[in-house]
Design a protein around this motif. Structure first.
Motif, mmCIF file in Angstrom:
data_model
loop_
_atom_site.group_PDB
_atom_site.id
_atom_site.type_symbol
_atom_site.label_atom_id
_atom_site.label_comp_id
_atom_site.label_asym_id
_atom_site.label_seq_id
_atom_site.Cartn_x
_atom_site.Cartn_y
_atom_site.Cartn_z
ATOM 1 N N GLY A 113 4.159 -0.093 -4.710
ATOM 2 C CA GLY A 113 4.652 0.690 -3.583
ATOM 3 C C GLY A 113 6.152 0.592 -3.391
ATOM 4 N N GLY B 289 6.644 -3.858 1.836
ATOM 5 C CA GLY B 289 6.059 -2.670 1.239
ATOM 6 C C GLY B 289 6.421 -1.399 1.962
ATOM 7 N N GLU C 181 1.800 2.084 5.644
ATOM 8 C CA GLU C 181 0.722 1.800 4.691
ATOM 9 C C GLU C 181 0.427 0.296 4.646
ATOM 10 N N SER C 182 1.378 -0.463 4.127
ATOM 11 C CA SER C 182 1.138 -1.905 4.001
ATOM 12 C C SER C 182 1.628 -2.686 5.221
ATOM 13 N N LYS D 54 0.324 -5.208 -4.896
ATOM 14 C CA LYS D 54 0.289 -3.764 -5.141
ATOM 15 C C LYS D 54 1.447 -3.056 -4.432
ATOM 16 N N TYR D 55 2.074 -3.776 -3.503
ATOM 17 C CA TYR D 55 3.119 -3.137 -2.699
ATOM 18 C C TYR D 55 4.489 -3.806 -2.791
#
Length: 536
Positions: free
Chosen positions: A72, A390, A394-395, A424-425
């Protein structure tokens, strides 16, 4: 950056600079970053590179992403800077081998993220051999964000500058003292309660607790299958637990500015004598030398293991999560470092804000000024938020000025552990050219027992720890030659002493062998490096 983006940046940012960079911009709304105007007028545009190549190990992201291009933070950074990045990732576990092969090939990417302090012959030599470039002047001229940070924190600037005065990476810096301590002794509090003992403080207290774990069936299965303590010398090397009760380490340390080597000190024999007795009496796992991480996990989750030396997140947090359904009363706590006498303070684990990790610019890069500007983005407000938290909305979300991770991170719908969901971020959970934010850890270590562990582990003596010193090229070659052989021999002999395969009355022979292998020369090399560090 493309022409259209350059033309619109100044007009857009003159309105949004203060609000956008301080509050953090929502996904899809983040404007291009800018540098302040030298004259105090409209902000200057930043010319980022159109594309670049970037070599880096994947860290915690290796199990959830194929490339940093999927992360991300990097996806948002590409939207903001317009820079296309071709990432090159070595296979997990092969980072060092692949790094050395890359250097030998001479085909270097623009940016190389690595622990450059660990490179053979050191970072100064890497600059002399034209592997990477000196960054001092480039940072002063083209990296206002990092320059401001280093001016505000001269202690960090000292750490990232070599003895020859070179800054060689855009650094990974742990930005708060609570980020520096993350490892220590851990014990089953629910087992202590079952055997009616308090949390141990001294070595004697620990021996009573471990003996009770062995004899009183705290897991309640009617079998004498408890393993009171799983010792690994690797974990003790990291945090100095137990050995620190004698005020020494299993490696090099300093005593009022004098470098010493723990294994040749008389106190080391006392430590080995204790470990040998605990091993004989069944207080230490008889298979400790061959127990890998998977076996350790099996012993802990199988309700067999009473105490270990481990990390706060991957140890206390992970095991608590794994056991919450099968054994709800399972409780791991971090204790203070064991001491010989109550009231003393043992030598404990504390990292330094900088250890050599970061992104270096290769000497073959064709546009170092633009690369420096691109790297500097991470040290501004936008980049800081991206790589620590991130993508906003979202995060994380902002609540009363605090970046709070969403359930995508804290209660991942795909059941990912927090560390993998974070990866992931953003990169804050392991490394990267950023200032690590303590607000990341405040949420990552979400359990009260984890917060208490940090306090207990910080309550230790850190005065003898060696700072991240650097050796000259000649020193590095000689030091490596000496220590490669010594480390192999030392590890083999320590296990033999603990297990009783080698009698402890041969400890003096062990010390003499280390001296014959050159340990005193290695100490002199470390001493010279420490003195240079102190004179920076």
């Amino acid at each position: 950056m493309n022409k259209r983006r350059q033309r619109t940046a100044a007009a857009l940012m003159s309105v949004t600079l203060a609000a956008g960079l301080i509050a953090g911009c929502s996904k899809g709304e983040a404007p291009p970053a800018v540098q302040p105007s030298d004259s105090g007028g409209a902000p200057k545009e930043v010319n980022y590179p159109e594309k670049l190549t970037y070599w880096a190990g994947m860290g915690n992201a290796g199990s959830v992403l194929k490339s940093f291009n999927e992360m991300g933070a990097y996806k948002e950074m590409e939207k903001i800077t317009g820079t296309k990045v071709e990432f090159q990732h070595p296979p997990s576990g092969q980072e060092a081998d692949q790094f050395n092969l890359m250097l030998a090939s001479g085909k270097l990417p623009d940016i190389i993220e690595y622990n450059w302090a660990s490179v053979a012959k050191g970072p100064d030599n890497a600059i002399k051999e034209k592997r990477i470039i000196r960054l001092n002047e480039l940072i002063e001229e083209h990296a206002p964000n990092l320059t401001k940070i280093l001016n505000e924190h001269p202690e960090w600037k000292k750490l990232i500058t070599t003895d020859e005065g070179n800054i060689y990476v855009f650094p990974f810096i742990r930005g708060h003292e609570e980020l520096l301590t993350f490892h220590g002794p851990v014990i089953r509090k629910d087992w202590l309660d079952k055997v009616n003992l308090p949390v141990p403080k001294t070595i004697d207290d620990w021996e009573k607790a471990l003996t009770a774990f062995r004899d009183q069936d705290p897991n309640g299965n009617g079998q004498k299958d408890e393993i009171p303590f799983l010792l690994t010398m690797g974990d003790i090397n990291v945090g100095h637990a137990f050995i620190g009760a004698w005020g020494i380490t299993t490696e090099f340390y300093q005593d009022n500015g004098t470098v010493k080597y723990g294994p040749i000190q008389p106190e080391y024999k006392e430590f080995l004598t204790l470990m040998n007795r605990w091993y004989k009496e069944g207080l230490i796992d008889k298979d400790y030398a061959t127990t890998d991480s998977k076996l350790k996990d099996a012993k802990m989750t199988g309700d067999q293991l009473g105490s270990i030396v481990t990390y706060n997140g991957s140890g206390i947090g992970r095991y608590t999560s794994l056991m919450k359904d099968s054994k709800p009363d399972f409780t791991l706590i971090g204790t203070t470092y064991p001491v010989l006498k109550e009231g003393d303070k043992a030598l404990g684990q504390m990292d330094f804000p900088f250890r050599g990790d970061g992104g270096a610019i290769s000497a073959t890069a064709k546009n170092p000024e633009e690369l420096v500007k691109w790297m500097d983005f991470r040290y501004g407000e936008q980049g800081h938020m991206l790589f620590n938290f991130g993508v906003e909305g979202e995060s994380y979300v902002m609540e009363n000025g605090y970046p709070k991770y969403t359930d995508l991170i804290m209660n991942n719908p795909d059941k990912l552990p927090i560390t993998q969901a974070m990866a992931k971020y953003f990169v804050a959970s392991w490394s990267g050219p950023i200032i690590q934010d303590v607000r990341y850890q405040e949420q990552y270590l979400s359990l009260d027992v984890q917060k208490e562990a940090i306090k207990n582990w910080m309550d230790a003596d850190h005065s003898k720890l060696l700072p991240p010193i650097t050796r000259t090229a000649d020193e590095s070659s000689r030091y490596s030659s000496i220590m490669n052989d010594i480390n192999t021999y030392k590890t083999e002999m320590i296990d033999k002493f603990i297990m009783g395969a080698e009698p402890l009355d041969r400890f003096d022979d062990f010390v003499n062998t280390l001296k014959g292998m050159g340990i005193e020369e290695a100490i002199k090399i470390q001493q010279a490096a420490l003195e240079r560090f102190n004179q920076r």
